[in-house]
Design an enzyme around this catalytic site. Structure first.
Site, PDB file in Angstrom:
ATOM      1  N   PRO A 245       0.817  -1.217   0.000  1.00 44.90           N
ATOM      2  CA  PRO A 245       0.000   0.000   0.000  1.00 44.90           C
ATOM      3  C   PRO A 245       0.847   1.263   0.000  1.00 44.90           C
ATOM      4  O   PRO A 245       1.658   1.459   0.891  1.00 44.90           O
ATOM      5  CB  PRO A 245      -0.775  -0.120   1.313  1.00 44.90           C
ATOM      6  CG  PRO A 245       0.133  -0.905   2.209  1.00 44.90           C
ATOM      7  CD  PRO A 245       0.871  -1.866   1.310  1.00 44.90           C
TER       8      PRO A 245
ATOM      9  N   ASP B  53      -2.190   2.957   2.573  1.00 42.49           N
ATOM     10  CA  ASP B  53      -1.626   3.110   3.901  1.00 42.49           C
ATOM     11  C   ASP B  53      -2.002   4.512   4.376  1.00 42.49           C
ATOM     12  O   ASP B  53      -1.521   5.492   3.813  1.00 42.49           O
ATOM     13  CB  ASP B  53      -0.102   2.960   3.775  1.00 42.49           C
ATOM     14  CG  ASP B  53       0.549   2.644   5.103  1.00 42.49           C
ATOM     15  OD1 ASP B  53      -0.173   2.534   6.113  1.00 42.49           O
ATOM     16  OD2 ASP B  53       1.785   2.528   5.121  1.00 42.49           O
TER      17      ASP B  53
ATOM     18  N   TRP C 182       3.920   1.123  10.612  1.00 43.49           N
ATOM     19  CA  TRP C 182       4.449  -0.043   9.886  1.00 43.49           C
ATOM     20  C   TRP C 182       3.717  -1.319  10.268  1.00 43.49           C
ATOM     21  O   TRP C 182       3.706  -2.285   9.528  1.00 43.49           O
ATOM     22  CB  TRP C 182       5.954  -0.208  10.153  1.00 43.49           C
ATOM     23  CG  TRP C 182       6.756   0.767   9.363  1.00 43.49           C
ATOM     24  CD1 TRP C 182       7.298   1.931   9.799  1.00 43.49           C
ATOM     25  CD2 TRP C 182       7.069   0.674   7.967  1.00 43.49           C
ATOM     26  NE1 TRP C 182       7.939   2.570   8.767  1.00 43.49           N
ATOM     27  CE2 TRP C 182       7.824   1.820   7.637  1.00 43.49           C
ATOM     28  CE3 TRP C 182       6.795  -0.271   6.968  1.00 43.49           C
ATOM     29  CZ2 TRP C 182       8.295   2.051   6.341  1.00 43.49           C
ATOM     30  CZ3 TRP C 182       7.278  -0.032   5.690  1.00 43.49           C
ATOM     31  CH2 TRP C 182       8.017   1.118   5.395  1.00 43.49           C
TER      32      TRP C 182
ATOM     33  N   GLN D 277      12.091  -1.427   0.656  1.00 46.25           N
ATOM     34  CA  GLN D 277      11.139  -2.190   1.470  1.00 46.25           C
ATOM     35  C   GLN D 277      11.768  -3.428   2.108  1.00 46.25           C
ATOM     36  O   GLN D 277      11.096  -4.173   2.808  1.00 46.25           O
ATOM     37  CB  GLN D 277       9.912  -2.572   0.647  1.00 46.25           C
ATOM     38  CG  GLN D 277       9.117  -1.370   0.160  1.00 46.25           C
ATOM     39  CD  GLN D 277       8.667  -0.466   1.285  1.00 46.25           C
ATOM     40  OE1 GLN D 277       8.448  -0.907   2.413  1.00 46.25           O
ATOM     41  NE2 GLN D 277       8.547   0.826   1.004  1.00 46.25           N
TER      42      GLN D 277
ATOM     43  N   TRP E 256       8.441  -3.129   4.243  1.00 52.84           N
ATOM     44  CA  TRP E 256       7.276  -3.992   4.160  1.00 52.84           C
ATOM     45  C   TRP E 256       7.622  -5.474   4.076  1.00 52.84           C
ATOM     46  O   TRP E 256       6.894  -6.318   4.588  1.00 52.84           O
ATOM     47  CB  TRP E 256       6.438  -3.557   2.955  1.00 52.84           C
ATOM     48  CG  TRP E 256       5.027  -4.040   2.958  1.00 52.84           C
ATOM     49  CD1 TRP E 256       4.105  -3.896   3.947  1.00 52.84           C
ATOM     50  CD2 TRP E 256       4.380  -4.748   1.891  1.00 52.84           C
ATOM     51  NE1 TRP E 256       2.916  -4.466   3.561  1.00 52.84           N
ATOM     52  CE2 TRP E 256       3.058  -4.985   2.305  1.00 52.84           C
ATOM     53  CE3 TRP E 256       4.781  -5.184   0.634  1.00 52.84           C
ATOM     54  CZ2 TRP E 256       2.125  -5.640   1.499  1.00 52.84           C
ATOM     55  CZ3 TRP E 256       3.851  -5.836  -0.172  1.00 52.84           C
ATOM     56  CH2 TRP E 256       2.539  -6.068   0.259  1.00 52.84           C
TER      57      TRP E 256
ATOM     58  N   LYS F 102      19.459  10.519  -6.392  1.00 53.19           N
ATOM     59  CA  LYS F 102      18.095  10.362  -5.909  1.00 53.19           C
ATOM     60  C   LYS F 102      17.269  11.593  -6.278  1.00 53.19           C
ATOM     61  O   LYS F 102      17.750  12.718  -6.168  1.00 53.19           O
ATOM     62  CB  LYS F 102      18.181  10.233  -4.391  1.00 53.19           C
ATOM     63  CG  LYS F 102      16.945   9.721  -3.717  1.00 53.19           C
ATOM     64  CD  LYS F 102      17.268   9.547  -2.240  1.00 53.19           C
ATOM     65  CE  LYS F 102      16.041   9.164  -1.440  1.00 53.19           C
ATOM     66  NZ  LYS F 102      16.390   8.808  -0.064  1.00 53.19           N
TER      67      LYS F 102
ATOM     68  N   LYS G 176      12.763  16.717  -3.777  1.00 55.47           N
ATOM     69  CA  LYS G 176      12.149  18.024  -3.988  1.00 55.47           C
ATOM     70  C   LYS G 176      13.127  19.140  -3.707  1.00 55.47           C
ATOM     71  O   LYS G 176      13.178  20.134  -4.421  1.00 55.47           O
ATOM     72  CB  LYS G 176      10.925  18.165  -3.095  1.00 55.47           C
ATOM     73  CG  LYS G 176       9.737  17.404  -3.654  1.00 55.47           C
ATOM     74  CD  LYS G 176       8.412  17.988  -3.179  1.00 55.47           C
ATOM     75  CE  LYS G 176       7.238  17.182  -3.707  1.00 55.47           C
ATOM     76  NZ  LYS G 176       6.625  16.278  -2.733  1.00 55.47           N
TER      77      LYS G 176
END
Length: 1058
Positions: free
Chosen positions: A47, A86, A524, A559, A563, A596, A599
């Site tokens: 999610p 999520d 989490w 992840q 996750w 990477k 912003k």
RNA sequence: GGGCCCGUAGCUUAGACAGGUGGAGCACCCGGCUGAUAACCGGGAGGUCCUGCGUUCGAAUCGCAGCGGGCCCA
């Protein structure tokens, strides 16, 4: 009927139309329904957090999922694929706080927790809707209508139930632990929520005065002066050597210092000591009898009451001083030392990062502000040995970027460390793509696993379902909503969030009142239970029993710690086994420099920018083909443009035959491949065979989730085989006007290739595939399946596979390419025929290929003849020149070398060459009449190519293009020049293809005119001229009149439609 | 400081597991085709295969050490 199409690939137009169509018929649901009898595939969507905007990485993630699931669906899998969201946690709280202008938890309490929760919920739901729209634009098919959402009661129950399992298995623990703490958010945060960044801090060396020994100090080092008030001990390494030294300070006075021997020089330099003597050395284990005075005991009264001793710890390193300052309330290792040695956990710092009353002088002070004050206080007491600055990596809260601190607090833990071994065993049973994702990376992470702090002191999250009796202290974990209602006075309509559940009380067996502990879950933990929550377990059991664990999941390599890990941990607690059977770990999207995207750096590329410019299918094709899924992807606009160009070529390939098919009313229903099989040419059989090879290539690539390989073989087929070769070969056949079986064969073959390719691209470029399918199949067959995504994946038809033919064609192509090369050397355009090409092959296969495909070779090289020599045969029209080799001749003949050189040049080169070919010898006669023996080393050979012949090498040998002009060739060449110009003018007049004209042509060169006149009738036919007048003195008139320069000859052409 | 991944032409990459003369695409230069035509196609030039050492008859490929980038951790 098949329709003609636009002459540009307009992605946005196509995608708009396809989306409308999908929505109109609810294509997604129909496809899933259509496949419900297929092989079951339980997929769990990782999610995304509802931040409101998808970025390129999220797009990549969902594109991979979508492509794989579409592929599986076409291979008859019944797919479970609820999209997931999520929606809880600190990030949303922080955003809502921002909107409301809040600065701290107090503001939330004042505003009202209920109001705050409502805002968070509204915010999350809105963000979810926005993001769903964005994923739809990408063409991602998941179950968007019934997604799993972590804020739903059914989901919250899954988390509650899981915690109850933990309690029943004695894996849940409450206790004081040091946790990562964000003083702004005033909550514990997970290891995975800590982000490391550079930060400048004080770096101080402090002297701790020993008790019972005059003028003697332990030296410690720290970057957190604010923890000195909490110091409780010093740790040393048992087997390091320590020295007690007498050192002369900068001001001349002497003092005794204790620190690791190998660090003495380093530390004294920092303290600007001028001299020292070693008094004695000892091992760390000998230091444990020492005790010292807390340096700030006079300012922190409570410290005066504690004992301060030296303890042993293996984790101490030989850095700084080798004596480590221990504040059990402010460090993980410190805490462990404290527990092990029964040191009180003294933690005079509150949740907001300010000292409590216990801190004496420092009470109420912010810890960061206190750094300088502590340093001053140490200095005043003469206990500061050195003070500098250091820039080092330091943890920050990943949402608000506040430097984290370590605090000993009451928290709830899952005892993951007890499950480590079984987790490692489970990892091995899972299929990892790539293999090292599991066998190396994930294994490594799990090996370092610690107990999981699952509690947070916040509002917007799943409330921890623990009720505690205020009288007897009994704890109870509630596993479901029903259980809560049964045990309390709660109603069916109760909302399971704070503050509503906080008000529910339960009667304790002791007669007291149990109320909920105030914490919520670490977010989490929410997603950790996704694999059973998405099956609505424990609320309903049937689907769970049938489907769990997940067949497949795929997420980015971040992840590993996220996750992949949280799911495994929760699942081990709940079921004792891994919740997934196979995992594809994908990479990260980086900017063009491999950095990477972020912003703050301003290098972020948004998916919608790419879609707006090139369309979703282009973005998908680019992302899938640019790198292996598990490698990182550098995003390059130029590469996207290239992919877009490829798609446009595909569009043009697809468009090419449509006008002819339309003109001829071609109906694939009436013309089967069988019915034209007798008229299939070699090239037709070849493209059909290639098509089969591509299907099987894509299948093997998908088998190992190598989506980039799948995409690349499709792209190469389209570009190389279809566009650059097959279409070029068959163009003349499509221009035949009569009902012709040769033309019908081409139509049928193209049709089959297009339909198959359409299915092959469907998982990856679902919109374009749908558009083509609609035209090619639905417009033809009334009872066709509604969407291409219902179609079965193509299966290799062995009867169409001809690997020899594929190899032959490859050979012939390489000969054609080399002959183009040779033509360029003699500056002969393809429009001009050549009398012959001669091939000297390296092996038998070359001759076989040419025999097989002679027509193709002659056509594409525009040669009147093709001559293939035997392997090893020398083309007798080539001359040979013998080149004397001085370095071979000189040493043998010394002074006569010059004569020998001359003789070699005079010799019969062909005879010489064959004589020395295999190390043989050859006699040459010198100018003075004597004979000498020449060996291989003395001479090199060069081919002499006849004039007007050019050669070029290809993989299987040499190609010679004989471009000698004959009357016939010149005649044809010039005639084609004339034809091309007239065709160009027809185009300029925008004449329809079969419109007839009259044409007048004046050629200002008698010889050329004569050549052209040989083929007057041919020219007239090619340009569809009913009246064609060519001559020296022709008056040139017409609707369009132009002057041309053809190889230096001026021509004047006038044409008019009739 | 540690783990994993990556490093090949100006750029993006194939080849590496299984050693045998490094292949593409983009960009660049030159050309062709002209009934796919604001499309399409061919050719050319361009390489210290990150560096060093080692194994081997032979290394982009295997091993070791280092350098640079990414992700994660400390």
């Amino acid at each position: 009927m098949i329709k003609e199409i636009t002459n540009q690939y307009d992605a946005n137009d196509i995608e708009k139309r396809v989306h409308a169509f999908w929505q109109e018929i609810d294509a997604y649901s129909k496809v899933r329904e259509f496949r419900k009898g297929g092989k079951k595939l339980f997929f769990v969507d990782g999610p995304p957090y509802t931040t409101g905007n998808i970025h390129l990485g999220t797009a990549w993630n969902k594109i991979i999922k979508d492509s794989i699931l579409r592929y599986r669906s076409m291979n008859n899998h019944a797919i479970i694929d609820r999209a997931g969201w999520d929606m809880h946690g600190l990030p949303i709280e922080v955003k809502v706080e921002g909107v409301l202008g809040f600065k701290s938890k107090k503001d939330i309490e004042t505003y009202g927790v209920g109001n705050f929760i409502e805002k968070c919920k509204e915010f999350a739901l809105n963000q979810k809707d926005d993001m769903t729209g964005q994923f739809n634009t990408l063409g991602v098919w998941l179950d968007w209508k019934d997604p799993y959402m972590t804020l739903r009661d059914e989901y919250i129950e899954a988390a509650w139930w899981t915690l109850k399992q933990a309690q029943e298995k004695n894996l849940l623990e409450q206790g004081k632990r040091v946790v990562n703490w964000c003083p702004r958010c005033e909550t514990a945060i997970a290891d995975s929520e800590v982000e490391y960044d550079d930060r400048t801090d004080p770096s101080i060396y402090v002297k701790f005065k020993l008790k019972g020994e005059e003028n003697t100090y332990l030296v410690i080092w720290t970057t957190t002066p604010w923890t000195i008030p909490s110091n409780m001990a010093v740790a040393v390494h048992p087997s390091f050597e320590y020295s007690k030294i007498r050192a002369t300070a900068p001001d001349g006075h002497e003092e005794n210092l204790i620190l690791a021997s190998e660090l003495v020089n380093d530390v004294l330099r920092k303290g600007k000591y001028t001299d020292y003597d070693v008094l004695e050395t000892m091992l760390g284990e000998d230091l444990t009898k020492l005790s010292y005075e807390h340096p700030l005991a006079d300012l922190v009264p409570k410290q005066a009451k504690f004992e301060h001793n030296v303890y042993l710890a293996d984790y101490v390193t030989a850095e700084n001083t080798g004596c480590v300052h221990i504040a059990p309330g402010h460090g993980m290792d410190d805490f462990d030392v404290g527990v092990k040695n029964d040191i009180p956990i003294f933690c005079p710092v509150g949740s907001n990062g300010s000292y409590t009353e216990e801190a004496g002088k420092y009470a109420g002070m912010n810890i960061i502000d206190a750094n300088m004050i502590v340093i001053e206080d140490l200095k005043e007491r003469g206990l500061l040995l050195s003070e500098k600055k250091i820039t080092h990596r330091y943890g920050h809260c990943w949402r608000c970027n506040t430097p984290i601190i370590y605090l000993a607090t009451e928290q709830w833990f899952l005892k993951i460390s007890e499950l480590k071994e079984s987790m490692l065993a489970e990892i091995k049973k899972v299929d990892w793509y790539p293999d090292w994702a599991g066998s190396a990376r994930f294994k490594d992470w799990v090996e370092g696993a610690r107990d999981w702090c699952i509690s947070r002191q916040r509002y917007w999250g799943i409330p921890i379902p623990v009720w505690k009796c205020s009288t007897c202290g009994t704890l109870d974990v509630i596993g479901t909503k029903d259980e809560l209602i049964e045990r309390s006075d709660a109603y069916e309509t109760i909302e399971l969030h704070r503050p509503y559940v906080d008000k529910i009380t339960i009667k304790c067996e002791c007669g007291g009142i149990m109320s909920r502990v105030e914490d919520v879950f670490d977010v989490w933990f929410d997603s950790a239970v996704a694999s059973w929550a998405t099956l609505k377990y424990p609320h309903t059991k049937e689907s769970f029993e049938e489907n769990w664990p997940a067949d497949f999941i795929t997420e980015g390599h971040d992840q590993t710690r996220g996750w992949f890990y949280s799911q495994l941990g929760a699942s081990m607690v709940a079921f004792g086994k891994a919740p997934y059977k196979s995992v594809l770990m994908h990479g990260f999207t980086l900017d063009k420099d491999g950095k990477k995207m972020s912003k703050s750096v301003g290098n972020v590329v948004e998916p919608h920018e790419v879609i707006g410019k090139y369309g979703a299918d282009t973005l998908r094709a680019y992302i899938l083909s640019a790198s292996a899924p598990w490698d990182d992807l550098k995003f390059l606009w130029e590469e996207v443009a290239t992919v877009h160009r490829t798609m446009n070529i595909f569009w043009n390939v697809y468009r090419f035959p449509l006008p002819y098919m339309a003109l001829d009313n071609f109906d694939p229903k009436k013309v089967s491949l069988e019915s034209v099989s007798e008229h299939l040419r070699k090239e037709d059989r070849w493209i059909l065979s290639r098509m089969q090879s591509v299907i099987s290539d894509v299948d093997s690539a998908m088998e190992e989730y190598a989506l980039h390989k799948a995409m690349r073989s499709i792209t190469e087929f389209i570009l190389e085989d279809l566009s650059r070769w097959y279409i070029q070969l068959i163009r003349p056949r499509t221009w035949i006007e009569a009902e012709d079986p040769d033309k019908l064969a081409v139509y049928r073959v193209l049709y089959d290739v297009f339909v198959t390719t359409t299915k092959l691209i469907a998982p990856f470029m679902p919109h374009l595939a749908e558009e083509m399918y609609t035209n090619l199949v639905k417009n033809v067959e009334g009872d066709a399946l509604e969407t291409v995504h219902m179609c079965d994946w193509p299966v290799v038809d062995d009867s169409l596979v001809d690997k020899d033919l594929e190899a032959h064609m490859e050979t012939v192509r390489s000969i054609v390419e080399s002959s183009s090369n040779a033509r360029q050397k003699v500056a002969r355009k393809l429009r001009w025929p050549v009398s012959r090409i001669v091939v000297t092959p390296k092996d038998e296969q070359i001759g076989a290929a040419i025999d097989d495909l002679r027509g193709v070779l002659m056509g594409q090289t525009n040669a009147k003849d093709v001559v293939v020599l035997d392997v090893g045969e020398y083309w007798d029209e080539l001359g040979v020149e013998a080149i004397p080799n001085p370095s071979g001749i000189g040493p043998v003949f010394k002074g006569d070398a010059g004569k020998v050189t001359a003789a070699i040049q005079q010799a019969d080169a062909v005879a010489l060459k064959s004589a020395v070919a295999d190390g043989g010898e050859f006699e040459v006669t010198l100018a003075d009449g004597t004979s000498v023996t020449v060996t291989e080393k003395m001479v090199n050979f060069e081919e002499i190519i006849p004039e007007s012949v050019a050669s070029a090498e290809f993989a299987g040998g040499m190609v010679y293009v004989d471009a000698k002009l004959t009357r016939e060739i010149e005649s044809e060449g010039y005639s084609r020049e004339v034809i091309r110009r007239v065709q160009d003018m027809r185009k300029e007049l925008d004449l329809i293809v079969d419109e007839n004209i009259k044409a007048f042509i004046r050629i200002d060169d008698e010889r050329i005119l004569d050549l052209v006149m040989d083929l007057e009738a041919f020219i007239a036919k090619e340009v569809r001229a009913d009246l064609l007048v060519i001559g020296l003195d022709v008056e040139v008139t017409g609707t369009l009149v132009k002057d041309w320069d053809v190889e230096g000859v001026s021509m004047h052409v006038g044409i008019s439609p009739l």
